[in-house]
Enzyme design. Structure first.
Site, mmCIF file in Angstrom:
data_model
loop_
_atom_site.group_PDB
_atom_site.id
_atom_site.type_symbol
_atom_site.label_atom_id
_atom_site.label_comp_id
_atom_site.label_asym_id
_atom_site.label_seq_id
_atom_site.Cartn_x
_atom_site.Cartn_y
_atom_site.Cartn_z
ATOM 1 C CB CYS A 273 -6.024 11.013 5.395
ATOM 2 S SG CYS A 273 -7.592 10.407 5.668
ATOM 3 C CB CYS B 100 -8.754 4.592 7.811
ATOM 4 S SG CYS B 100 -7.913 4.504 6.419
ATOM 5 C CB VAL C 1 9.782 8.688 2.911
ATOM 6 C CG1 VAL C 1 9.704 8.946 4.574
ATOM 7 C CG2 VAL C 1 11.202 8.261 2.867
ATOM 8 C CG ASP C 2 7.371 6.135 6.924
ATOM 9 O OD1 ASP C 2 8.547 6.288 7.029
ATOM 10 O OD2 ASP C 2 6.568 6.868 7.675
ATOM 11 N N GLY D 27 0.925 -1.203 0.034
ATOM 12 C CA GLY D 27 0.004 -0.107 0.118
ATOM 13 C C GLY D 27 0.881 1.138 0.241
ATOM 14 C CG MET D 28 3.450 1.713 -2.531
ATOM 15 S SD MET D 28 4.745 1.716 -3.885
ATOM 16 C CE MET D 28 5.793 2.944 -3.306
ATOM 17 C CG MET E 175 -5.820 1.776 -0.877
ATOM 18 S SD MET E 175 -6.418 1.707 0.750
ATOM 19 C CE MET E 175 -5.217 2.542 1.549
#
Length: 371
Positions: A200, A104, A18-19, A13-14, A39
């Protein structure tokens, strides 16, 4: 026997940060069959037509091309609205302070998105969370991330055994500073990108302005428990227990804090002093309680530690189940500013055992005016 890495498909899941970029890089270097998926949960186009999600996806594309892995985008806006955002609004309407990140993770990232990953033939879903999984004992245990300051198990407390068995956290045993170093060494496009903060779907916007678009604000009186009016509040939903900023009460003496709410009368109770007794409690009831592995509560009662908010120190507690997913949590001492709607998360040393939602808050057997 475990499959070899090259025969193991991992969907990452991008987010464009950076993580998750480094998580994907590490898995690729370890030989896994890696797919990057972005997503899209929220249409965040602002007044000027600028959409941060577009920019984030462009970063994902750049990183995936650098690493040499395929990438896709998937849209979960409908599920997110129904499962996370509606819950967020309902909780604020009820005078509580929700934690949308927990919901979420429970409903979108590790349910809808995990199902999507499995439908693509994935063996695992990986994310850039600071947490660890230990598979050595037959059941999967979720452990705190090694970087204490970044540990995110608080937000992952609702994950169950089935979900954890399909999850990988590639950066969970790294310090954040090392993650940045790895990104710089690999010259990843996101190496210097600053971390996102806040909720978010609000992003950098003003919280009050954002919330007022969805819930009409109802201003009312701010008063002490003795009934002395100290000013007006903008709407109870904008204030959380223990809040100091934004009250606008001047004068001498110690600072003022929100110490209680009366939803029926639309009153925000305030009082002075960080260590005001009205801010302390010794027991809560919790709902939506779930455990990361079976058998933890077979005795119906357990002594462990708990966090009542993110990055707070652990407090010793006794947990007693009072229903299928309801519990009473008794503190060993008193804790400040425990807030209905937030997550209570249980730990045994390094292991995150599970958690629930703070419902009612008590002190000396009396329910406090926190909602």
């Amino acid at each position: 026997m475990e499959k070899r890495p090259e025969d193991t498909r991992v969907v990452v899941g991008m987010s464009g940060g950076v993580d998750s970029s480094v998580a994907a890089l590490l898995l690729k270097e370890q030989g896994y069959d890696v797919i990057g998926i972005f997503m899209k949960n929220w249409d965040d186009t602002d007044e000027n037509g600028f959409c941060t999600a577009t920019e984030d996806y462009e970063d994902v594309i750049r990183v995936c091309n650098q690493i040499g892995i395929p990438y896709y985008a998937v849209n979960f806006e409908k599920q997110y609205w129904e499962k996370v955002f509606q819950y967020f609004l309902d909780e604020y309407k009820a005078g509580r302070t929700p934690n949308p990140d927990v919901m979420c993770n429970k409903e979108i990232k590790f349910k809808a998105f995990l199902d999507h990953a499995l439908s693509l033939g994935a063996d695992y879903l990986a994310t850039g969370h600071y947490a660890r999984v230990d598979r050595s004992a037959g059941t999967v245990r979720m452990l705190r991330g090694l970087d204490e300051n970044k540990d995110q198990t608080y937000f992952l407390n609702q994950l169950n055994q089935e979900q954890l068995s399909k999850v990988m956290f590639p950066i969970g045993d790294l310090q954040k500073s090392r993650v940045r170093e790895i990104a710089k060494e690999a010259e990843l496009a996101t190496a210097a990108k600053k971390d996102s903060t806040g909720i978010c779907f609000i992003g950098e916007r003003n919280f009050k302005t954002f919330l007022s678009q969805y819930l009409p604000a109802q201003p009312g009186d701010m008063m002490t428990m003795d009934g002395e009016v100290k000013g007006r509040h903008d709407g109870l939903m904008y204030y959380t227990i223990g809040q100091r900023h934004g009250l606008g009460i001047g004068g001498s003496g110690e600072p003022w804090f929100a110490v209680g709410k009366d939803l029926e009368k639309n009153i925000l109770y305030v009082d002075q002093g960080f260590h005001n007794p009205l801010l302390y409690s010794d027991k809560i009831t919790a709902t939506n309680v779930s455990w990361t592995r079976p058998g933890l509560m077979d005795g119906g009662e357990m002594t462990c530690t708990a966090k009542f908010r993110y990055r707070q120190e652990d407090h010793k507690v006794t947990v007693k189940m009072t229903g299928d997913d309801e519990a009473e949590v008794i503190f060993d001492g008193q804790v400040r500013a425990v807030t209905p709607g937030q997550a209570v998360v249980f730990y045994d040393g390094e292991e995150c055992l599970g958690g629930g939602t703070i419902d009612d808050v008590y002190k000396d057997g009396t329910k406090l005016w926190y909602v």
